[in-house]
Motif scaffolding. Structure first.
Motif, mmCIF file in Angstrom:
data_model
loop_
_atom_site.group_PDB
_atom_site.id
_atom_site.type_symbol
_atom_site.label_atom_id
_atom_site.label_comp_id
_atom_site.label_asym_id
_atom_site.label_seq_id
_atom_site.Cartn_x
_atom_site.Cartn_y
_atom_site.Cartn_z
ATOM 1 N N GLU A 1 5.793 -13.377 4.674
ATOM 2 C CA GLU A 1 6.357 -11.891 4.372
ATOM 3 C C GLU A 1 4.965 -11.433 3.787
ATOM 4 O O GLU A 1 3.992 -11.746 3.049
ATOM 5 C CB GLU A 1 7.402 -11.916 3.494
ATOM 6 C CG GLU A 1 8.763 -12.187 4.170
ATOM 7 C CD GLU A 1 9.942 -11.976 3.419
ATOM 8 O OE1 GLU A 1 10.728 -11.001 3.717
ATOM 9 O OE2 GLU A 1 10.079 -12.559 2.311
ATOM 10 N N ASP B 1 3.805 -7.548 2.018
ATOM 11 C CA ASP B 1 4.101 -6.242 1.486
ATOM 12 C C ASP B 1 3.495 -5.160 2.123
ATOM 13 O O ASP B 1 2.620 -5.316 2.967
ATOM 14 C CB ASP B 1 4.063 -6.051 -0.276
ATOM 15 C CG ASP B 1 2.441 -6.110 -0.647
ATOM 16 O OD1 ASP B 1 1.515 -5.954 0.416
ATOM 17 O OD2 ASP B 1 2.128 -6.503 -1.684
ATOM 18 N N ALA B 2 3.821 -3.926 1.879
ATOM 19 C CA ALA B 2 3.139 -2.717 2.460
ATOM 20 C C ALA B 2 1.741 -2.810 2.673
ATOM 21 O O ALA B 2 1.069 -2.486 3.584
ATOM 22 C CB ALA B 2 3.601 -1.451 2.060
ATOM 23 N N ASN B 3 1.112 -2.989 1.493
ATOM 24 C CA ASN B 3 -0.463 -3.062 1.336
ATOM 25 C C ASN B 3 -0.981 -4.160 2.393
ATOM 26 O O ASN B 3 -2.056 -3.762 3.096
ATOM 27 C CB ASN B 3 -1.076 -3.118 -0.030
ATOM 28 C CG ASN B 3 -0.830 -1.936 -0.730
ATOM 29 O OD1 ASN B 3 -0.743 -0.787 -0.264
ATOM 30 N ND2 ASN B 3 -0.688 -2.043 -2.194
ATOM 31 N N GLY C 1 15.088 -3.068 6.760
ATOM 32 C CA GLY C 1 15.228 -3.563 5.387
ATOM 33 C C GLY C 1 14.632 -5.023 5.192
ATOM 34 O O GLY C 1 14.819 -5.532 3.957
ATOM 35 N N GLN D 1 8.131 -7.097 4.407
ATOM 36 C CA GLN D 1 8.827 -7.663 3.237
ATOM 37 C C GLN D 1 9.624 -6.151 2.576
ATOM 38 O O GLN D 1 9.060 -5.203 2.574
ATOM 39 C CB GLN D 1 8.044 -8.159 2.030
ATOM 40 C CG GLN D 1 8.856 -8.416 0.871
ATOM 41 C CD GLN D 1 7.728 -9.132 -0.204
ATOM 42 O OE1 GLN D 1 6.798 -8.728 -0.320
ATOM 43 N NE2 GLN D 1 8.500 -9.845 -1.107
ATOM 44 N N SER D 2 10.932 -6.154 2.663
ATOM 45 C CA SER D 2 11.713 -5.067 2.054
ATOM 46 C C SER D 2 11.813 -4.079 3.236
ATOM 47 O O SER D 2 12.467 -3.128 2.981
ATOM 48 C CB SER D 2 11.191 -4.469 0.983
ATOM 49 O OG SER D 2 11.158 -5.267 -0.190
ATOM 50 N N ARG E 1 12.043 0.655 4.286
ATOM 51 C CA ARG E 1 12.515 1.679 3.151
ATOM 52 C C ARG E 1 11.193 1.779 1.954
ATOM 53 O O ARG E 1 11.488 2.513 1.134
ATOM 54 C CB ARG E 1 13.568 0.970 2.521
ATOM 55 C CG ARG E 1 13.834 -0.261 2.083
ATOM 56 C CD ARG E 1 15.016 -0.989 1.317
ATOM 57 N NE ARG E 1 14.727 -2.088 1.078
ATOM 58 C CZ ARG E 1 15.653 -3.160 1.011
ATOM 59 N NH1 ARG E 1 17.001 -3.008 1.684
ATOM 60 N NH2 ARG E 1 15.544 -4.380 0.748
ATOM 61 N N ASP E 2 10.466 0.609 2.090
ATOM 62 C CA ASP E 2 9.355 0.614 0.950
ATOM 63 C C ASP E 2 8.220 1.084 1.783
ATOM 64 O O ASP E 2 7.097 0.671 0.860
ATOM 65 C CB ASP E 2 9.298 -0.688 0.346
ATOM 66 C CG ASP E 2 10.638 -1.105 -0.510
ATOM 67 O OD1 ASP E 2 11.218 0.068 -1.143
ATOM 68 O OD2 ASP E 2 10.649 -2.123 -0.899
ATOM 69 N N TRP E 3 8.172 1.480 2.917
ATOM 70 C CA TRP E 3 6.586 1.968 3.433
ATOM 71 C C TRP E 3 6.265 3.111 2.857
ATOM 72 O O TRP E 3 6.930 4.105 2.851
ATOM 73 C CB TRP E 3 6.832 1.905 4.950
ATOM 74 C CG TRP E 3 5.808 2.254 5.638
ATOM 75 C CD1 TRP E 3 5.129 3.443 6.146
ATOM 76 C CD2 TRP E 3 4.670 1.376 5.802
ATOM 77 N NE1 TRP E 3 3.978 3.378 6.762
ATOM 78 C CE2 TRP E 3 3.709 1.978 6.571
ATOM 79 C CE3 TRP E 3 4.294 0.080 5.646
ATOM 80 C CZ2 TRP E 3 2.418 1.313 6.997
ATOM 81 C CZ3 TRP E 3 3.425 -0.692 5.901
ATOM 82 C CH2 TRP E 3 2.284 -0.126 6.683
ATOM 83 N N PRO E 4 5.075 3.023 1.985
ATOM 84 C CA PRO E 4 4.623 4.487 1.311
ATOM 85 C C PRO E 4 4.192 5.579 2.171
ATOM 86 O O PRO E 4 4.030 6.522 1.813
ATOM 87 C CB PRO E 4 3.462 3.656 0.423
ATOM 88 C CG PRO E 4 3.060 2.589 1.229
ATOM 89 C CD PRO E 4 4.317 2.113 2.187
#
Length: 125
Positions: free
Chosen positions: A22, A24-26, A84, A107-108, A111-114
């Motif tokens: 997984e 994260d967005a970065n 999600g 990951q996540s 919904r957490d995409w900036p």
């Protein structure tokens, strides 16, 4: 428990997470910048409401049928996304089972995409 998914589904997604990568967005942004293909496994209407620029929509239910046409090289980097992070975790595991070797799941989820998502434009507008 999620309002959209039952406990069995969420347990399967949690189990899949222990077997996949997984990011994260970065991390996903770096993978995209390095040429990863983004596969969005949500339903078409979800995809049309907003998606990562350049993402390809392939419903999770038909992923195993469609992915060989889209990704001919099983070593090509691919990022799987959903709303999600549950469907994408299961899809990432499915891709690994199909011998794709450079798979990551967002990951996540979105919904957490900036960043802004691309929205589909209706024909004739």
């Amino acid at each position: 428990m999620s309002l959209l998914h039952g406990s069995d589904f969420l347990q399967r997604a949690a189990a899949a997470r222990s077997q996949i990568r997984e990011s994260d967005a970065n991390g996903v942004k770096h993978l995209i910048a390095d040429g990863a293909t983004v596969i969005d496994v949500r339903e078409p209407e979800e995809f049309e409401s907003g998606h990562i620029p350049g993402a390809i929509n392939v419903r999770a239910s038909i992923l195993s049928q469609e992915i060989p046409r889209i990704l001919k090289d099983p070593s090509h980097s691919v990022v799987v996304v959903c709303a999600g992070g549950n469907r994408s975790a299961l899809a990432a595991l499915e891709l690994q089972d199909l011998a794709y070797t450079a798979v990551a799941s967002l990951q996540s989820g979105l919904r957490d995409w900036p960043d802004p998502l691309v929205r589909a434009v209706a024909a004739g507008r």
